[in-house]
Structure formats: C-alpha cells, structure tokens
Design a protein around this motif. Structure first.
Motif, PDB file in Angstrom:
ATOM      1  N   ALA A   1      -3.933   2.184  13.775  1.00  0.00           N
ATOM      2  CA  ALA A   1      -2.745   1.609  14.658  1.00  0.00           C
ATOM      3  C   ALA A   1      -2.137   0.577  13.726  1.00  0.00           C
ATOM      4  O   ALA A   1      -2.525  -0.305  13.106  1.00  0.00           O
ATOM      5  CB  ALA A   1      -3.625   0.799  15.875  1.00  0.00           C
ATOM      6  N   GLY A   2      -0.692   0.745  13.885  1.00  0.00           N
ATOM      7  CA  GLY A   2       0.057  -0.116  13.192  1.00  0.00           C
ATOM      8  C   GLY A   2       0.307   0.386  11.702  1.00  0.00           C
ATOM      9  O   GLY A   2       1.524  -0.246  11.202  1.00  0.00           O
ATOM     10  N   THR A   3      -0.168   1.312  11.218  1.00  0.00           N
ATOM     11  CA  THR A   3       0.169   1.435   9.932  1.00  0.00           C
ATOM     12  C   THR A   3       1.459   2.747   9.697  1.00  0.00           C
ATOM     13  O   THR A   3       1.916   2.781   8.560  1.00  0.00           O
ATOM     14  CB  THR A   3      -0.980   2.632   9.324  1.00  0.00           C
ATOM     15  OG1 THR A   3      -1.115   3.723  10.037  1.00  0.00           O
ATOM     16  CG2 THR A   3      -2.115   1.740   9.379  1.00  0.00           C
ATOM     17  N   GLY A   4       1.977   3.251  10.854  1.00  0.00           N
ATOM     18  CA  GLY A   4       2.951   4.213  10.756  1.00  0.00           C
ATOM     19  C   GLY A   4       2.544   5.543  10.295  1.00  0.00           C
ATOM     20  O   GLY A   4       3.481   6.482  10.389  1.00  0.00           O
TER      21      GLY A   4
ATOM     22  N   MET B   1       0.814  -1.056   0.017  1.00  0.00           N
ATOM     23  CA  MET B   1      -0.066   0.118   0.148  1.00  0.00           C
ATOM     24  C   MET B   1       0.771   1.225   0.048  1.00  0.00           C
ATOM     25  O   MET B   1       1.954   1.311   0.811  1.00  0.00           O
ATOM     26  CB  MET B   1      -0.869  -0.015   1.203  1.00  0.00           C
ATOM     27  CG  MET B   1      -1.877   1.072   1.310  1.00  0.00           C
ATOM     28  SD  MET B   1      -3.116   0.786   2.376  1.00  0.00           S
ATOM     29  CE  MET B   1      -3.935  -0.723   2.256  1.00  0.00           C
ATOM     30  N   CYS B   2       0.466   2.066  -0.680  1.00  0.00           N
ATOM     31  CA  CYS B   2       1.317   3.397  -0.824  1.00  0.00           C
ATOM     32  C   CYS B   2       0.477   4.716  -0.199  1.00  0.00           C
ATOM     33  O   CYS B   2      -0.696   4.807  -0.628  1.00  0.00           O
ATOM     34  CB  CYS B   2       1.666   3.746  -2.412  1.00  0.00           C
ATOM     35  SG  CYS B   2       2.527   5.244  -2.399  1.00  0.00           S
ATOM     36  N   PHE B   3       1.035   5.284   0.882  1.00  0.00           N
ATOM     37  CA  PHE B   3       0.373   6.226   1.622  1.00  0.00           C
ATOM     38  C   PHE B   3       1.069   7.653   1.064  1.00  0.00           C
ATOM     39  O   PHE B   3       2.339   7.664   1.174  1.00  0.00           O
ATOM     40  CB  PHE B   3       0.688   6.203   3.104  1.00  0.00           C
ATOM     41  CG  PHE B   3      -0.216   5.011   3.650  1.00  0.00           C
ATOM     42  CD1 PHE B   3      -1.500   4.894   3.859  1.00  0.00           C
ATOM     43  CD2 PHE B   3       0.593   3.761   4.177  1.00  0.00           C
ATOM     44  CE1 PHE B   3      -2.199   3.892   4.312  1.00  0.00           C
ATOM     45  CE2 PHE B   3       0.019   2.679   4.641  1.00  0.00           C
ATOM     46  CZ  PHE B   3      -1.325   2.863   4.743  1.00  0.00           C
TER      47      PHE B   3
ATOM     48  N   ASN C   1       6.751  10.807  -8.036  1.00  0.00           N
ATOM     49  CA  ASN C   1       7.610   9.934  -8.171  1.00  0.00           C
ATOM     50  C   ASN C   1       7.586   8.675  -7.426  1.00  0.00           C
ATOM     51  O   ASN C   1       7.880   7.677  -7.747  1.00  0.00           O
ATOM     52  CB  ASN C   1       9.205  10.304  -7.956  1.00  0.00           C
ATOM     53  CG  ASN C   1       9.529  11.483  -9.147  1.00  0.00           C
ATOM     54  OD1 ASN C   1       9.239  11.258 -10.415  1.00  0.00           O
ATOM     55  ND2 ASN C   1      10.346  12.404  -8.951  1.00  0.00           N
ATOM     56  N   LYS C   2       7.161   8.988  -6.180  1.00  0.00           N
ATOM     57  CA  LYS C   2       6.940   7.897  -4.974  1.00  0.00           C
ATOM     58  C   LYS C   2       5.785   7.046  -5.617  1.00  0.00           C
ATOM     59  O   LYS C   2       6.095   5.801  -5.728  1.00  0.00           O
ATOM     60  CB  LYS C   2       6.594   8.617  -3.964  1.00  0.00           C
ATOM     61  CG  LYS C   2       6.116   7.688  -2.673  1.00  0.00           C
ATOM     62  CD  LYS C   2       5.834   8.203  -1.477  1.00  0.00           C
ATOM     63  CE  LYS C   2       5.469   7.108  -0.393  1.00  0.00           C
ATOM     64  NZ  LYS C   2       4.965   7.525   1.075  1.00  0.00           N
ATOM     65  N   LEU C   3       4.686   7.597  -6.180  1.00  0.00           N
ATOM     66  CA  LEU C   3       3.574   6.990  -6.512  1.00  0.00           C
ATOM     67  C   LEU C   3       3.784   6.148  -7.908  1.00  0.00           C
ATOM     68  O   LEU C   3       3.654   4.963  -7.921  1.00  0.00           O
ATOM     69  CB  LEU C   3       2.379   7.718  -6.792  1.00  0.00           C
ATOM     70  CG  LEU C   3       0.978   7.173  -7.381  1.00  0.00           C
ATOM     71  CD1 LEU C   3       0.573   6.133  -6.277  1.00  0.00           C
ATOM     72  CD2 LEU C   3       0.102   8.403  -7.483  1.00  0.00           C
ATOM     73  N   ALA C   4       4.794   6.790  -8.886  1.00  0.00           N
ATOM     74  CA  ALA C   4       5.139   6.181 -10.198  1.00  0.00           C
ATOM     75  C   ALA C   4       5.825   4.920  -9.618  1.00  0.00           C
ATOM     76  O   ALA C   4       5.998   3.790 -10.087  1.00  0.00           O
ATOM     77  CB  ALA C   4       5.871   7.129 -10.910  1.00  0.00           C
TER      78      ALA C   4
ATOM     79  N   LEU D   1       4.090   2.078  -8.561  1.00  0.00           N
ATOM     80  CA  LEU D   1       3.134   1.443  -9.540  1.00  0.00           C
ATOM     81  C   LEU D   1       4.133   0.927 -10.791  1.00  0.00           C
ATOM     82  O   LEU D   1       3.573   0.285 -11.647  1.00  0.00           O
ATOM     83  CB  LEU D   1       2.101   2.448 -10.310  1.00  0.00           C
ATOM     84  CG  LEU D   1       1.054   2.929  -9.392  1.00  0.00           C
ATOM     85  CD1 LEU D   1       0.368   4.152 -10.174  1.00  0.00           C
ATOM     86  CD2 LEU D   1       0.078   2.061  -8.850  1.00  0.00           C
ATOM     87  N   GLY D   2       5.400   0.890 -10.436  1.00  0.00           N
ATOM     88  CA  GLY D   2       6.229   0.438 -11.488  1.00  0.00           C
ATOM     89  C   GLY D   2       6.400   1.114 -12.805  1.00  0.00           C
ATOM     90  O   GLY D   2       6.566   0.507 -13.862  1.00  0.00           O
TER      91      GLY D   2
END
Length: 104
Positions: A96-99, A1-3, A18-21, A24-25
């Motif tokens: 909780a736990g996701t950071g 999962m990308c936050f 760029n993080k999302l790209a 998604l590869g």
C-alpha cells in the motif's frame, strides 16, 4: 527506490536498462547497453546455470529449473483462484502506498 517489473522489462528491455542506469547515476554506452540486453535476455538467463540452477533450490525442483517460460501472465497457469486471492490480499496490505500495480 527503483521499481522494475518483469512486464515492463519484457515490453522494453532497453528502457528498463536505461531507467536502472539513470537511477544508479551511470552513463552507459550503446555497446554496454547491448551487452546487458544480450546477457539478460530470457534465453541467456535460462541457459545460465548460475541463474537457472536446474535441480537446485526449492523452485520447480520437480520440473528441474528455477526459470519457467518467460511469458508474461504465465503465473495464472500455476496459481489457483484461492492462491491468487490470498496473494492479492497480501500484496494490497504489504505494498500500500508504493504505487506499484500488477497487470492482469
């Protein structure tokens, strides 16, 4: 999962794209990144009736638009102390736990 958080996107939209790209590869050209940045700017999103459906839906119908001001932390002008406390409790339980954390 990308936050991706709004605050992070406001601070560094290119980095968020760029993080999302990467997630998604996808390998994006500089031209494509620039087009995404232009299309996803606050002003472009506010002026896009497919995103900011003025007078539609239940968000800010009385003010006429879904998108407010695009200012980080503006939620503080809309939540009461009690609403903020309720949200914080629900967030702590649900996430909780996701950071993930919210900035003040």
């Amino acid at each position: 999962m990308c936050f991706l958080k709004y605050e992070d996107m406001k601070r560094d939209i290119r980095g968020a794209i760029n993080k999302l790209a990467n997630f998604l590869g996808k390998d994006l050209s500089e031209e494509t990144v620039q087009k995404i940045m232009d299309h996803c700017s606050f002003n472009a999103m506010r002026d896009n009736l497919n995103v900011n459906m003025k007078g539609h839906g239940f968000y800010y119908r009385e003010k006429g638009a879904f998108i407010r001001r695009g200012v980080v932390g503006d939620w503080q002008n809309h939540f009461t102390v009690a609403q903020n406390e309720e949200f914080d409790a629900l967030y702590a339980k649900s996430m909780a736990g996701t950071g993930l954390t919210f900035e003040s």
